[in-house]
Structure formats: C-alpha cells, structure tokens
Scaffold this motif. Structure first.
Motif, short mmCIF file in Angstrom:
data_model
loop_
_atom_site.label_atom_id
_atom_site.label_comp_id
_atom_site.label_asym_id
_atom_site.label_seq_id
_atom_site.Cartn_x
_atom_site.Cartn_y
_atom_site.Cartn_z
N SER A 82 103.64 93.61 37.48
CA SER A 82 104.06 92.44 38.68
C SER A 82 105.06 93.55 39.95
N LEU A 83 105.46 94.24 39.00
CA LEU A 83 106.79 95.68 39.86
C LEU A 83 106.04 96.42 41.03
N ALA A 84 104.90 96.30 40.77
CA ALA A 84 104.17 97.33 40.89
C ALA A 84 103.55 96.74 42.53
N LYS A 85 103.23 95.06 42.37
CA LYS A 85 102.60 94.57 43.43
C LYS A 85 103.55 94.44 44.33
N ILE A 86 105.01 94.65 44.07
CA ILE A 86 106.32 93.69 44.65
C ILE A 86 106.28 95.53 45.63
N ILE A 87 106.27 96.15 45.52
CA ILE A 87 106.42 97.32 45.81
C ILE A 87 105.57 97.60 46.64
N LYS A 88 104.20 97.42 46.41
CA LYS A 88 102.92 97.14 47.16
C LYS A 88 103.20 96.30 48.72
N LYS A 89 103.48 95.66 48.07
CA LYS A 89 103.83 94.21 49.46
C LYS A 89 104.73 94.57 50.45
N ALA A 90 106.19 95.61 49.67
CA ALA A 90 106.85 95.85 50.26
C ALA A 90 106.64 96.77 51.49
N LEU A 91 106.04 98.28 50.92
CA LEU A 91 105.02 98.88 51.82
C LEU A 91 104.47 98.22 52.78
N LYS A 92 103.77 97.50 52.72
CA LYS A 92 103.03 96.46 53.56
C LYS A 92 103.37 95.81 54.53
N GLN A 93 104.42 95.57 54.54
CA GLN A 93 105.23 94.37 55.15
C GLN A 93 105.81 95.47 56.28
N GLY A 94 105.49 97.11 56.35
CA GLY A 94 105.96 97.20 57.26
C GLY A 94 107.90 98.37 56.49
N VAL A 95 108.52 98.16 55.85
CA VAL A 95 109.02 98.91 55.13
C VAL A 95 108.81 100.48 55.72
N ALA A 96 109.11 101.19 56.48
CA ALA A 96 108.77 102.60 56.04
C ALA A 96 108.76 103.08 55.07
N PRO A 97 108.52 103.98 54.28
CA PRO A 97 108.59 104.71 52.66
C PRO A 97 109.35 105.94 52.95
N ALA A 98 109.87 106.33 52.40
CA ALA A 98 110.33 107.20 51.82
C ALA A 98 109.35 108.86 51.92
N ALA A 99 109.61 109.96 52.21
CA ALA A 99 108.56 111.55 52.56
C ALA A 99 108.65 111.01 50.87
N ASP A 100 107.19 111.09 50.54
CA ASP A 100 106.57 110.84 49.54
C ASP A 100 105.95 112.17 48.74
N SER A 101 106.18 112.93 49.00
CA SER A 101 105.19 113.86 48.51
C SER A 101 106.27 114.45 46.53
N GLY A 102 107.29 113.46 46.52
CA GLY A 102 108.18 113.93 45.02
C GLY A 102 107.67 112.07 44.66
N LYS A 103 109.35 112.06 43.86
CA LYS A 103 109.38 111.23 43.03
C LYS A 103 109.78 109.68 44.54
N ALA A 104 110.72 109.88 44.80
CA ALA A 104 111.91 108.76 45.22
C ALA A 104 112.54 109.22 46.96
N GLY A 105 112.88 108.62 47.55
CA GLY A 105 113.57 108.24 48.90
C GLY A 105 114.26 109.60 48.77
N PRO A 106 114.91 109.28 49.82
CA PRO A 106 115.94 110.50 50.60
C PRO A 106 117.11 110.40 49.50
N SER A 107 117.81 111.44 49.94
CA SER A 107 118.99 111.88 48.43
C SER A 107 120.01 111.53 48.95
N GLY A 108 120.44 110.92 50.23
CA GLY A 108 121.32 110.39 50.95
C GLY A 108 123.05 111.33 51.32
N SER A 109 122.19 112.45 51.11
CA SER A 109 123.75 113.55 50.54
C SER A 109 123.60 114.42 52.09
#
Length: 109
Positions: A82-109
């Motif tokens: 169910s969580l995977a589906k929510i993430i997939k939906k968020a990605l499809k809704q045009g929320v720009a994913p972070a560079a996804d070569s690794g595990k997560a989004g930007p470091s914010g540092s």
C-alpha cells in the motif's frame, strides 16, 4: 544534530515511526530537513517506507518530502504494497523525484 551515520533526529523519529516526535522536530527545523539524507543516502521517507510506517510516510509527503523510486521499491520489497502504491501515485502526479541513483532525495545540506 546528526548522529555518527549522519541521521538527523527528524530522520530517526520517522524511521522509528514516532509521528508526534517527528511533527515536533519538524516545527523546529527548516522545511528542507524532510529530505535530508544520512551517510548511506537514505532519507526519512525511505526509512518510513522500509519500516511500513504508513502514517509517517503520509505526513512526510504532506509536508513536502520528495517521493523517490527507491522509497517505492523498498516499500514493495519489504511487503508494504500500500505504501509502494502511494509513492508510485505521488511520482505519477508530477511530483518531481529527486535524482534517484541512490536511496533517497537531496541531502538538504
């Protein structure tokens, strides 16, 4: 302040499923902290998805965490479909994913 692996208190609260603590910590830090990654490149959303913390994951998205394919993958791999589906939906809704070569989004540092 981060621990030895670079995990902030906010990231640790989210990874542990402590929603109220995460909300409180979020009120004390810059909004970009929701996407801050630890040394392994994993952020709060990734860990919430990995651990199956659905309320934390939903809150993170609500406050602006960047969904990533990696977060969706780990949710799926851990059996949290169910969580995977929510993430997939968020990605499809045009929320720009972070560079996804690794595990997560930007470091914010």
């Amino acid at each position: 302040q981060a621990n030895r692996s670079g995990a902030s208190a906010l990231l640790q609260a989210c990874a542990g499923g402590h929603l109220e603590v995460a909300r409180w910590l979020h009120s004390l830090v810059a909004p970009s902290e929701v996407d801050r990654a630890d040394e392994s490149g994993s952020n709060a959303l990734f860990y919430a998805c990995e651990q199956g913390h659905d309320e934390v994951m939903a809150w993170l998205l609500e406050v602006g965490a960047t969904p990533t394919k990696a977060a969706g993958r780990v949710a799926q791999q851990m059996g949290h479909t169910s969580l995977a589906k929510i993430i997939k939906k968020a990605l499809k809704q045009g929320v720009a994913p972070a560079a996804d070569s690794g595990k997560a989004g930007p470091s914010g540092s």
